[in-house]
Design an enzyme around this catalytic site. Structure first.
Site, short mmCIF file in Angstrom:
data_model
loop_
_atom_site.label_atom_id
_atom_site.label_comp_id
_atom_site.label_asym_id
_atom_site.label_seq_id
_atom_site.Cartn_x
_atom_site.Cartn_y
_atom_site.Cartn_z
N LYS A 1 7.10 -11.74 3.65
CA LYS A 1 6.36 -13.08 4.04
C LYS A 1 6.41 -14.03 2.09
O LYS A 1 5.94 -14.70 2.56
CB LYS A 1 4.55 -12.46 4.12
N GLN B 1 2.77 1.37 -11.53
CA GLN B 1 3.94 1.83 -13.16
C GLN B 1 3.62 3.86 -13.34
O GLN B 1 4.89 3.58 -13.79
CB GLN B 1 1.99 1.22 -13.85
N GLU C 1 -0.85 12.99 -14.09
CA GLU C 1 -1.63 11.83 -13.83
C GLU C 1 -3.16 12.95 -12.89
O GLU C 1 -3.27 13.99 -12.91
CB GLU C 1 -1.55 11.04 -13.38
N ASP D 1 -1.33 -6.68 6.44
CA ASP D 1 -0.92 -7.62 7.53
C ASP D 1 -0.63 -6.68 8.55
O ASP D 1 -0.77 -6.29 9.96
CB ASP D 1 -0.32 -8.20 7.04
N HIS E 1 -9.22 2.21 -8.05
CA HIS E 1 -8.07 3.10 -9.44
C HIS E 1 -9.22 3.04 -10.59
O HIS E 1 -10.00 1.99 -10.57
CB HIS E 1 -7.36 2.90 -9.39
N ARG F 1 -8.96 11.29 -8.40
CA ARG F 1 -9.43 9.74 -8.22
C ARG F 1 -10.86 9.33 -8.22
O ARG F 1 -11.43 8.70 -8.74
CB ARG F 1 -8.88 8.95 -8.45
N HIS G 1 -7.35 0.13 -4.73
CA HIS G 1 -6.08 0.67 -5.25
C HIS G 1 -5.33 1.06 -4.22
O HIS G 1 -4.33 0.48 -3.93
CB HIS G 1 -6.13 1.49 -6.24
N ARG H 1 -6.10 10.36 -2.09
CA ARG H 1 -4.72 10.33 -2.53
C ARG H 1 -4.53 11.19 -3.52
O ARG H 1 -5.17 10.63 -4.76
CB ARG H 1 -4.07 8.76 -1.79
N SER I 1 2.10 8.00 -3.65
CA SER I 1 2.61 7.30 -2.59
C SER I 1 4.10 7.13 -1.97
O SER I 1 4.21 6.74 -1.34
CB SER I 1 1.90 6.22 -2.71
C1 SIN Z 1 -1.43 4.69 -11.87
O1 SIN Z 1 -0.12 4.59 -12.64
O2 SIN Z 1 -2.76 4.94 -12.51
C2 SIN Z 1 -0.85 4.06 -10.86
C3 SIN Z 1 -0.23 5.53 -9.87
C4 SIN Z 1 -0.60 6.32 -8.57
O3 SIN Z 1 -1.23 5.65 -7.43
O4 SIN Z 1 -0.45 6.31 -7.88
#
Ligand code: SIN
Length: 540
Positions: A42, A54, A121, A223, A244, A290, A351, A386, A391
């Protein structure tokens, strides 16, 4: 604007792909080896959410890690609602997915010995996140987009926005409901075209723009979820919106994420008094899943009355930080924050949408020949929350599965030349009151943030429900009376997605994963836990 038969020029293909992030591009490249693909997006192709990812892509590629460990971390984050067979299906294919991306020209950071430099993470008990500095999505998008643009079997159309899916049910054809392509708006000319296809693939991403504050780019207006719902596909688990924990808090920083990888490398969350506050909330402290970290920050902000908390990575060496997080470092510097010396002000923001269009292991929705992958879907991998960096992996694995199934099926699928009507604008006129769109858009995003945010109550959900019903009627009237534009289509989709989120959240009478409500604070019995499933009334 109902579509009677008369001839706008058909744009037929074997396969129509909607969306140009990792899932759309990967699928297009796979099927283009044997089929003619039209890919519509789009805005400009690189404006996909993938481009802004990131952290990286989680996969088991090191001897210190095991598939079982990655599965266990995914299930734990998912708070009892993941489908274990799907978790296994995806995680077991992690190393192959990475190999495929490398083959397509994606580069990941390496350590001194030439192995992958792996990040960590929240929720991961091992280092397993492959990354390209702090701009992994940009690197993936670069490589895949270059291949797609150069491919002779792929026609890539930018600034073409899908309006609605074409289905056999809408065309009045007998048999099970089948996808036959989409009506697509050429945003420059303002004309709607009928794109017919033997198979259709949805990869339109998530819906972060349904909230006032989000890490998502502007394209994330839900969408695909809204179109699939209108076309009769099942949608599930929309209450699980992932906030996030750490988006940059600054008046000029629109939607800028501070990657969880910063906490993975030792970043500590502090309140305005400089106290590290995560330890009492979870044994993994700053690296808790998270949902826990976002709620802890929300609690701290409400307790202290401050506008933000702070992410402090100043204990790491300045040169190393500049090398590992060049994008974040640069953006913070532009706003007067030197992360090598200053704690970064951060707040949670919407997020990731863990729910979406339900698909099976072949990536197919319950509309026949409508495949989907990526954030638009609910595959069962994420459950109620998640795990970070799962993802992009999910996008590749399900795009591959859907491509394999599409190619198996294509030889038996007839060319679409049936009675699918061309678009007809009817009596629609140019709107003289575009302010209705911005007003409704702002209203939805604000009440979703205030009433359907990190902490919910029955009363807040009921308020949101009343408002969305009023707005839906107003938006529907506007849609049928005025000539369509991308902002109007986005508003219509956003309103549908907001309604789905409110509806799923109202159905879940417990707190689980990302859905936390003060009226039902306990987590129900995992054995009895179920997805919240919704279908359009016309599809029942
Ligand atoms: C992040 O870099 O914190 C995002 C990574 C994610 O959402 O999987």
């Amino acid at each position: 604007m109902s579509p009677p038969a008369n001839g706008s020029k058909p744009n037929d293909a074997d396969v129509l792909v909607l969306g140009s992030g990792i899932a759309g591009l990967f699928y297009a490249l796979r099927v283009a080896a044997h089929a003619r693909v039209v890919l519509v997006t789009k805005k400009q192709a690189a404006q996909a959410a993938t481009n802004f990812a990131q952290g990286g892509i989680a996969a088991v590629v090191s001897g210190d890690d095991t598939v079982e460990d990655h599965i266990r971390d995914t299930l734990e984050a998912g708070a009892g609602l993941c489908r274990e067979e799907i978790v296994r299906f995806v995680i077991e294919r992690g190393a192959d997915a990475i190999a495929s991306l490398l083959e397509l020209g994606v580069e990941f950071d390496r350590d001194a010995e030439g192995g992958f430099a792996l990040g960590r993470e929240g929720g991961h008990k091992r280092r397993r996140v492959l990354h390209h500095r702090d701009a992994t999505g940009r690197e993936i998008e670069r490589a895949l987009l270059a291949r797609a643009r150069a491919h002779p079997n792929i026609t890539l159309l930018e600034d073409f926005m899908a309006v609605d899916l074409l289905t056999s049910r809408r065309a009045g054809l007998p048999g099970p409901n089948r996808a036959l392509g989409a009506y697509v708006l050429d945003s420059h000319r303002g004309t709607v075209h009928r794109f017919r296809a033997r198979a259709t693939f949805l990869a339109t991403g998530g819906a972060g723009k349904v909230y006032l504050y989000t890490s998502n780019p502007d394209i994330a207006s839900g969408d695909g979820i809204a179109m699939a719902y209108r076309a009769g596909a099942s949608v599930a688990n929309m209450e699980f919106i992932q906030f996030h924990p750490t988006c940059l808090f600054h008046s000029q920083a629109k939607s800028f994420l501070i990657s969880e990888a910063v906490r993975g490398e030792g970043g500590v969350l502090r309140n305005a008094a400089g106290e590290a506050f995560m330890a009492p909330y979870h044994p993994m402290a700053d690296l808790a899943p998270r949902d826990v970290v976002a709620r802890a920050i929300d609690t701290e902000l409400k307790r202290t009355g401050e506008d933000s908390v702070f992410l402090d990575i100043t204990q790491r060496e300045a040169g190393w930080l500049r090398e590992r997080f060049p994008t974040i470092h640069q953006r913070c510097l532009e706003l007067g924050i030197d992360l090598t010396r200053d704690p970064i002000p951060v707040v949670p923001a919407a997020h990731y949408c863990c729910g979406g269009v339900v698909t099976d292991m072949r990536g197919e929705t319950d509309v026949v020949n409508l495949f989907a992958a990526g954030e638009v879907t609910c595959t069962g991998l994420h459950g109620a929350n998640r795990l970070a960096s799962n993802s992009l992996l999910e996008g590749v694995v399900f795009a591959e599965a859907a491509a394999t199934e599409t190619l198996t099926r294509l030889p038996d699928l007839p060319a679409i030349d049936g009675p699918i009507a061309a678009w007809h604008e009817g009596a629609a006129t140019e709107s003289s009151e575009a302010v209705v769109i911005t007003q409704n858009w702002d209203e939805i995003r604000r009440f979703m943030w205030n009433y359907v945010g990190i902490v919910r109550t029955d009363k807040r959900l009921a308020r949101a429900q009343r408002r969305i019903v009023l707005l839906r009627d107003e938006i529907t009237e506007y849609y049928w009376n005025f000539r369509i534009t991308p902002p109007l289509l986005e508003l219509r989709n956003l309103a549908t997605v907001a309604r789905l989120v409110i509806s799923c959240a109202s159905q879940r009478k417990e707190s689980r994963g990302l859905h936390y409500t003060l009226d039902h604070p306990g987590r129900g019995d995992d054995e009895l836990a179920e997805d919240t499933l919704i279908r359009h009334p016309d599809a029942l």
